[in-house]
Design a protein around this motif. Structure first.
Motif, PDB file in Angstrom:
ATOM      1  N   GLN A 131       0.784  -1.215   0.034  1.00  0.00           N
ATOM      2  CA  GLN A 131       0.136   0.183  -0.059  1.00  0.00           C
ATOM      3  C   GLN A 131       1.005   1.245   0.093  1.00  0.00           C
ATOM      4  OE1 GLN A 131      -3.439   0.382  -0.331  1.00  0.00           O
ATOM      5  NE2 GLN A 131      -3.077   2.637  -0.325  1.00  0.00           N
ATOM      6  N   MET A 132       2.242   1.182   0.804  1.00  0.00           N
ATOM      7  CA  MET A 132       2.732   2.748   0.837  1.00  0.00           C
ATOM      8  C   MET A 132       3.439   2.571  -0.681  1.00  0.00           C
ATOM      9  SD  MET A 132       4.484   2.612   4.614  1.00  0.00           S
ATOM     10  CE  MET A 132       3.555   2.974   6.093  1.00  0.00           C
ATOM     11  N   LYS A 133       4.075   1.442  -1.293  1.00  0.00           N
ATOM     12  CA  LYS A 133       4.430   1.759  -2.392  1.00  0.00           C
ATOM     13  C   LYS A 133       3.466   2.131  -3.657  1.00  0.00           C
ATOM     14  CE  LYS A 133       8.292  -1.679  -2.101  1.00  0.00           C
ATOM     15  NZ  LYS A 133       8.662  -3.114  -2.498  1.00  0.00           N
ATOM     16  N   GLN A 134       2.297   1.805  -3.352  1.00  0.00           N
ATOM     17  CA  GLN A 134       1.322   2.303  -4.185  1.00  0.00           C
ATOM     18  C   GLN A 134       1.044   3.756  -4.115  1.00  0.00           C
ATOM     19  OE1 GLN A 134      -2.377  -0.242  -4.527  1.00  0.00           O
ATOM     20  NE2 GLN A 134      -3.582   1.877  -4.758  1.00  0.00           N
ATOM     21  N   GLN A 135       0.856   4.217  -2.866  1.00  0.00           N
ATOM     22  CA  GLN A 135       1.011   5.558  -2.407  1.00  0.00           C
ATOM     23  C   GLN A 135       2.196   6.418  -2.924  1.00  0.00           C
ATOM     24  OE1 GLN A 135      -1.311   4.528   1.716  1.00  0.00           O
ATOM     25  NE2 GLN A 135       0.448   5.615   1.853  1.00  0.00           N
ATOM     26  N   ARG A 136       3.390   5.762  -2.862  1.00  0.00           N
ATOM     27  CA  ARG A 136       4.705   6.534  -3.081  1.00  0.00           C
ATOM     28  C   ARG A 136       4.940   7.326  -1.905  1.00  0.00           C
ATOM     29  NH1 ARG A 136       7.529   4.057  -7.070  1.00  0.00           N
ATOM     30  NH2 ARG A 136       8.985   5.978  -7.107  1.00  0.00           N
ATOM     31  N   SER A 137       4.462   6.764  -0.701  1.00  0.00           N
ATOM     32  CA  SER A 137       4.767   7.533   0.398  1.00  0.00           C
ATOM     33  C   SER A 137       4.246   6.713   1.808  1.00  0.00           C
ATOM     34  CB  SER A 137       3.946   8.902   0.657  1.00  0.00           C
ATOM     35  OG  SER A 137       2.503   8.492   0.983  1.00  0.00           O
ATOM     36  N   GLY A 138       5.047   6.946   2.930  1.00  0.00           N
ATOM     37  CA  GLY A 138       4.745   6.177   4.147  1.00  0.00           C
ATOM     38  C   GLY A 138       5.994   6.603   5.005  1.00  0.00           C
ATOM     39  N   SER A 139       5.571   6.176   6.229  1.00  0.00           N
ATOM     40  CA  SER A 139       6.729   6.361   7.483  1.00  0.00           C
ATOM     41  C   SER A 139       6.557   4.970   8.120  1.00  0.00           C
ATOM     42  CB  SER A 139       6.632   7.588   7.984  1.00  0.00           C
ATOM     43  OG  SER A 139       7.637   7.771   9.090  1.00  0.00           O
ATOM     44  N   ILE A 140       7.800   4.639   8.479  1.00  0.00           N
ATOM     45  CA  ILE A 140       7.974   3.376   9.486  1.00  0.00           C
ATOM     46  C   ILE A 140       8.720   3.806  10.494  1.00  0.00           C
ATOM     47  CG2 ILE A 140       8.301   0.739   9.840  1.00  0.00           C
ATOM     48  CD1 ILE A 140       7.755   0.516   6.569  1.00  0.00           C
ATOM     49  N   VAL A 141       8.294   3.424  11.792  1.00  0.00           N
ATOM     50  CA  VAL A 141       9.033   3.927  12.868  1.00  0.00           C
ATOM     51  C   VAL A 141       9.368   2.511  13.913  1.00  0.00           C
ATOM     52  CG1 VAL A 141       9.557   5.405  15.061  1.00  0.00           C
ATOM     53  CG2 VAL A 141       8.374   6.157  13.009  1.00  0.00           C
ATOM     54  N   MET A 142      10.626   1.963  14.050  1.00  0.00           N
ATOM     55  CA  MET A 142      10.863   1.112  14.815  1.00  0.00           C
ATOM     56  C   MET A 142      11.122   1.527  16.468  1.00  0.00           C
ATOM     57  SD  MET A 142      10.731  -1.182  12.592  1.00  0.00           S
ATOM     58  CE  MET A 142      11.232  -1.482  10.758  1.00  0.00           C
ATOM     59  N   ILE A 143      10.299   1.092  17.380  1.00  0.00           N
ATOM     60  CA  ILE A 143      10.748   1.105  18.700  1.00  0.00           C
ATOM     61  C   ILE A 143      11.825   0.368  19.001  1.00  0.00           C
ATOM     62  CG2 ILE A 143       9.940   1.538  21.119  1.00  0.00           C
ATOM     63  CD1 ILE A 143       8.742   3.647  19.079  1.00  0.00           C
ATOM     64  N   ASN A 144      13.131   0.921  19.464  1.00  0.00           N
ATOM     65  CA  ASN A 144      14.129   0.085  19.759  1.00  0.00           C
ATOM     66  C   ASN A 144      14.561   0.247  21.140  1.00  0.00           C
ATOM     67  OD1 ASN A 144      16.758  -1.458  19.738  1.00  0.00           O
ATOM     68  ND2 ASN A 144      16.231  -1.464  17.219  1.00  0.00           N
ATOM     69  N   THR A 145      15.668  -0.061  21.670  1.00  0.00           N
ATOM     70  CA  THR A 145      15.839   0.075  23.017  1.00  0.00           C
ATOM     71  C   THR A 145      17.466   0.593  23.417  1.00  0.00           C
ATOM     72  OG1 THR A 145      16.326  -1.173  25.183  1.00  0.00           O
ATOM     73  CG2 THR A 145      16.560  -2.256  23.001  1.00  0.00           C
ATOM     74  N   LEU A 176      13.621   1.176   0.367  1.00  0.00           N
ATOM     75  CA  LEU A 176      12.359   1.857   0.254  1.00  0.00           C
ATOM     76  C   LEU A 176      12.380   3.324  -0.053  1.00  0.00           C
ATOM     77  CD1 LEU A 176      10.578   0.038   3.217  1.00  0.00           C
ATOM     78  CD2 LEU A 176      10.613  -0.855   0.755  1.00  0.00           C
ATOM     79  N   GLY A 177      13.561   3.939   0.120  1.00  0.00           N
ATOM     80  CA  GLY A 177      13.746   5.371  -0.294  1.00  0.00           C
ATOM     81  C   GLY A 177      13.160   5.905  -1.650  1.00  0.00           C
ATOM     82  N   PRO A 178      13.483   5.128  -2.527  1.00  0.00           N
ATOM     83  CA  PRO A 178      13.066   5.548  -4.175  1.00  0.00           C
ATOM     84  C   PRO A 178      11.267   5.400  -3.971  1.00  0.00           C
ATOM     85  CG  PRO A 178      14.988   4.018  -4.135  1.00  0.00           C
ATOM     86  CD  PRO A 178      14.643   3.899  -2.616  1.00  0.00           C
ATOM     87  N   PHE A 179      10.849   4.946  -2.904  1.00  0.00           N
ATOM     88  CA  PHE A 179       9.435   4.698  -3.126  1.00  0.00           C
ATOM     89  C   PHE A 179       8.746   5.870  -2.381  1.00  0.00           C
ATOM     90  CE2 PHE A 179      10.849   0.201  -4.084  1.00  0.00           C
ATOM     91  CZ  PHE A 179      10.075  -0.065  -5.277  1.00  0.00           C
ATOM     92  N   GLY A 180       9.515   6.819  -1.755  1.00  0.00           N
ATOM     93  CA  GLY A 180       9.053   7.728  -0.788  1.00  0.00           C
ATOM     94  C   GLY A 180       8.863   7.137   0.476  1.00  0.00           C
ATOM     95  N   ILE A 181       9.414   6.074   0.804  1.00  0.00           N
ATOM     96  CA  ILE A 181       9.013   5.386   2.221  1.00  0.00           C
ATOM     97  C   ILE A 181      10.022   5.513   3.023  1.00  0.00           C
ATOM     98  CG2 ILE A 181       8.221   3.237   3.644  1.00  0.00           C
ATOM     99  CD1 ILE A 181       7.236   2.238   0.783  1.00  0.00           C
ATOM    100  N   ARG A 182      10.263   6.044   4.355  1.00  0.00           N
ATOM    101  CA  ARG A 182      11.052   6.438   5.250  1.00  0.00           C
ATOM    102  C   ARG A 182      10.923   5.393   6.405  1.00  0.00           C
ATOM    103  NH1 ARG A 182      10.382  10.247   8.393  1.00  0.00           N
ATOM    104  NH2 ARG A 182       8.194  10.696   7.865  1.00  0.00           N
TER     105      ARG A 182
END
Length: 263
Positions: A131-145, A176-182
């Motif tokens: 879905q994010m690739k279709q939108q050409r945008s999105g953000s994913i955040v990992m909660i790490n430690t 994923l950067g080329p798809f506008g996904i961070r």
């Protein structure tokens, strides 16, 4: 506002950071918040916290074990079905696993932590990518430690699994950067909230000391001289999810009051 009109998925809803993330997403005027956890009652508690805070943000609750790839896909599909898009995924779900040193831990315990913290998180991430690739945008955040920054032998399996996730984020950001996904990470240390309060209460009883004295010992190790509130830590994660961070990807943001200061 920070997340205005965005559809945000949060995995790993619990009594600490997870619920605070959910409430903050509503506060920041998201179009919808999608809640995921293995226990349905935790999803109900998060929705109630949103309503108690005075927000009428649409909420979708989907019981989800991220170690099950089919459940991850169902969560992503239901989000698109209800709201038409996925703008952000906050990967907060985790398994701490058994406490133990690296030399004495059971590798079965390590594998269990890996199944959730690395493979489960990657499965959840991959489920939202079409879905994010279709939108050409999105953000994913990992909660790490912070345990990946400062070794704590009693959290060895947990930290190793999160260390693997840290490396995965670098590869995802480039891929994923080329798809506008961070894709970015936050590294949490001590967070003042229900889980940590419970820990201090039990330790104070076990040691026969005051809870305040134990809290002060930890606070004195932190440059800000206080244990950060979990709601404030949530704000840092949601900043990375927002358009305010639209040119940030592959970042490793320490959210611990300066407890770990990288050189």
């Amino acid at each position: 506002m920070l997340l205005k009109d965005k559809v945000v998925i949060i995995s790993g809803i619990g009594p600490g950071l997870g619920i605070k993330l959910a409430v903050r997403v509503a506060e920041y005027q998201a179009k919808a918040v999608v809640l995921a956890a293995r226990t349905p009652a935790k999803l109900d508690q998060a929705e109630q916290a949103i309503r108690d805070a005075g927000y009428d943000t649409p909420v979708l609750k989907v019981p989800t074990d991220i170690a099950d790839v089919e459940q991850c896909q169902k969560l992503a599909d239901l989000t698109v079905e209800h709201f038409g898009r996925i703008d952000a995924l906050i990967n907060s779900a985790y398994s701490h696993g058994a406490w133990g040193s690296s030399s004495a831990s059971s590798m079965d315990d390590w594998r269990q932590a890996m199944d959730v913290n690395l493979f489960g998180t990657m499965q959840m991430t991959q489920a939202v990518l079409p879905q994010m690739k279709q939108q050409r945008s999105g953000s994913i955040v990992m909660i790490n430690t912070m345990a990946t920054r400062v070794p704590n032998q009693l959290e060895s399996g947990y930290a190793v699994s999160k260390g693997a996730l840290k490396t995965a984020v670098q590869y995802l950001a480039q891929d994923l950067g080329p798809f506008g996904i961070r894709v970015n990470s936050t590294f949490m240390g001590w967070m003042w909230g229900a889980p940590v309060i419970g820990y201090f209460q039990s330790e104070a009883q076990r040691l026969g000391v005051t809870m305040e004295s134990l809290v002060d010992q930890v606070a004195q190790q932190i440059p800000l001289r206080k244990i950060p509130e979990d709601g404030d830590c949530a704000m840092a994660a949601l900043y990375l999810a927002s358009d305010y961070a639209k040119v940030i990807t592959g970042a490793q943001l320490d959210v611990n009051g300066g407890h770990f200061l990288p050189c």
